[in-house]
Design a protein around this motif. Structure first.
Motif, PDB file in Angstrom:
ATOM      1  N   ARG A 178      64.141  45.755  77.159  1.00 60.44           N
ATOM      2  CA  ARG A 178      65.019  46.560  76.315  1.00 60.44           C
ATOM      3  C   ARG A 178      65.952  45.704  75.476  1.00 60.44           C
ATOM      4  N   GLY A 179      66.158  46.154  74.253  1.00 56.79           N
ATOM      5  CA  GLY A 179      67.067  45.470  73.354  1.00 56.79           C
ATOM      6  C   GLY A 179      68.481  46.017  73.456  1.00 56.79           C
ATOM      7  N   PRO A 180      69.400  45.495  72.666  1.00 53.13           N
ATOM      8  CA  PRO A 180      70.814  45.891  72.762  1.00 53.13           C
ATOM      9  C   PRO A 180      71.087  47.328  72.322  1.00 53.13           C
ATOM     10  N   ILE A 181      70.094  48.011  71.727  1.00 52.51           N
ATOM     11  CA  ILE A 181      70.311  49.415  71.359  1.00 52.51           C
ATOM     12  C   ILE A 181      70.486  50.275  72.608  1.00 52.51           C
ATOM     13  N   PHE A 182      70.062  49.771  73.771  1.00 53.93           N
ATOM     14  CA  PHE A 182      70.163  50.517  75.019  1.00 53.93           C
ATOM     15  C   PHE A 182      71.538  50.294  75.657  1.00 53.93           C
ATOM     16  N   ARG A 185      68.718  59.986  69.761  1.00 57.64           N
ATOM     17  CA  ARG A 185      69.112  59.353  71.025  1.00 57.64           C
ATOM     18  C   ARG A 185      67.882  58.893  71.796  1.00 57.64           C
ATOM     19  N   LYS A 186      66.841  58.505  71.081  1.00 58.49           N
ATOM     20  CA  LYS A 186      65.606  57.995  71.667  1.00 58.49           C
ATOM     21  C   LYS A 186      65.062  56.905  70.760  1.00 58.49           C
ATOM     22  N   VAL A 187      64.202  56.054  71.318  1.00 63.68           N
ATOM     23  CA  VAL A 187      63.482  55.081  70.507  1.00 63.68           C
ATOM     24  C   VAL A 187      62.030  55.071  70.946  1.00 63.68           C
ATOM     25  N   TYR A 206      61.480  56.136  74.763  1.00 69.66           N
ATOM     26  CA  TYR A 206      62.482  55.831  75.784  1.00 69.66           C
ATOM     27  C   TYR A 206      63.784  56.549  75.446  1.00 69.66           C
ATOM     28  N   ASP A 207      64.376  57.194  76.440  1.00 69.92           N
ATOM     29  CA  ASP A 207      65.671  57.840  76.257  1.00 69.92           C
ATOM     30  C   ASP A 207      66.782  56.797  76.294  1.00 69.92           C
TER      31      ASP A 207
END
Length: 317
Positions: A104-108, A135-137, A144-145
């Motif tokens: 996971r990247g920093p958007i999470f 609110r998902k990618v 992914y939520d």
């Protein structure tokens, strides 16, 4: 929403919204209105864009909010060589498990600090669109939520500065509000020069709210009552912006929803259980201006002036 429900909602934490704003004013000096707009954005479940010259406190405000809200922050320093995978994450093959794993990247993060957003290329900027809207990618066909709560607070330098890319309208529209801090007044600047470093004060600060309290207050804001007269008022604002465009694009239905959500949160912070026209006017410029892009150019000042003209022109019944 009844008055008793508003009172109960404002007491969801030992630190009331008014006390929260007072504490913020001790760290972000002389910017009480902008701080309230920022908190209003968060409670309206929106994203915030802060546009100003370097050194006026944009990052200080963002760091304060991350610490005071008790949220898990992640920070992305946007540069012209940043790639979408640097934000969203990437799938890597695990040779021991013989399968691909998603890193996971920093958007999470619960609060994503997008620093100098407009220094990245449009392709990289667009990586944030789905996250901010849904609110998902989606990565390699898998969705992914993102955490709850989730919000993006982005800073950008003035668009005329070297090394910046203009944010496209689709990106700007994902931000509930755009605010500018401006230079501090003389008294606040003197206190800033003579006082403790802001970073030290933030480091010493204990969280004022928890993520659960933030979610509860967001739900309370969404339940603030909106009368038919307020709906009519907001609709008149939208219609006037389209018929009297003045060289800019008119406001979309999404802009109307954003204006309504921000007004409800502002009413909540003011301790009221229903929206009044003053709430719409208090948040109107910050919600509307960046959605009134000039057809021939991007000019923040002209956009703000156009938003003010619309609010002044539409009569409050």
């Amino acid at each position: 929403m009844k008055s008793s429900q508003i009172l109960a909602a404002s007491q969801l934490s030992s630190v009331s919204p008014s006390e929260f704003l007072q504490r913020a004013g001790e760290i972000v000096l002389g910017k009480s209105h902008q701080v309230q707009l920022a908190l209003c954005t968060i409670l309206a479940q929106g994203h915030l864009l802060i546009e100003d010259v370097p050194g006026v406190g944009k990052t200080t405000l963002v760091k304060f909010l991350a610490k005071a809200l008790g949220l898990q922050p992640t920070r992305i320093q946007f540069t012209n060589d940043l790639l979408p995978a640097d934000i969203l994450g990437t799938t890597v093959y695990d040779s021991e498990a013989h399968k691909f794993r998603f890193h996971r990247g920093p958007i999470f993060g619960q609060l994503v600090i997008a620093d100098e957003l407009n220094r990245a290329t449009p392709k990289t900027q667009s990586a944030c669109l789905q996250a901010m809207e849904e609110r998902k990618v989606s990565i390699d066909g898998v969705t992914y939520d993102l955490p709850k709560p989730f919000m993006v607070i982005a800073t950008q330098n003035p668009r005329e500065q070297a090394g910046t890319y203009p944010l496209p309208e689709s990106q700007l529209d994902r931000f509930l509000m755009r605010i500018s801090l401006g230079y501090p007044n003389r008294e606040a600047e003197r206190e800033l020069l003579r006082g403790t470093l802001r970073q030290q004060l933030i480091d010493e600060l204990d969280p004022l709210w928890t993520p659960e309290e933030v979610l509860a207050m967001q739900q309370a804001c969404a339940s603030v009552h909106v009368s038919a007269a307020i709906v009519d008022y907001v609709q008149q604002i939208l219609e006037y912006s389209r018929t009297q465009s003045g060289g800019s694009f008119g406001l979309s239905p999404r802009a109307g929803l954003a204006l309504m959500a921000a007004a409800k949160s502002w009413a909540f912070l003011e301790g009221r259980n229903m929206v009044v026209p003053d709430d719409v006017q208090a948040v109107g410029v910050s919600v509307m201006a960046h959605r009134l892009n000039q057809i021939d150019e991007h000019d923040s000042f002209r956009e703000q002036e156009r938003a003010k003209e619309i609010l002044q022109a539409v009569r409050v019944d």
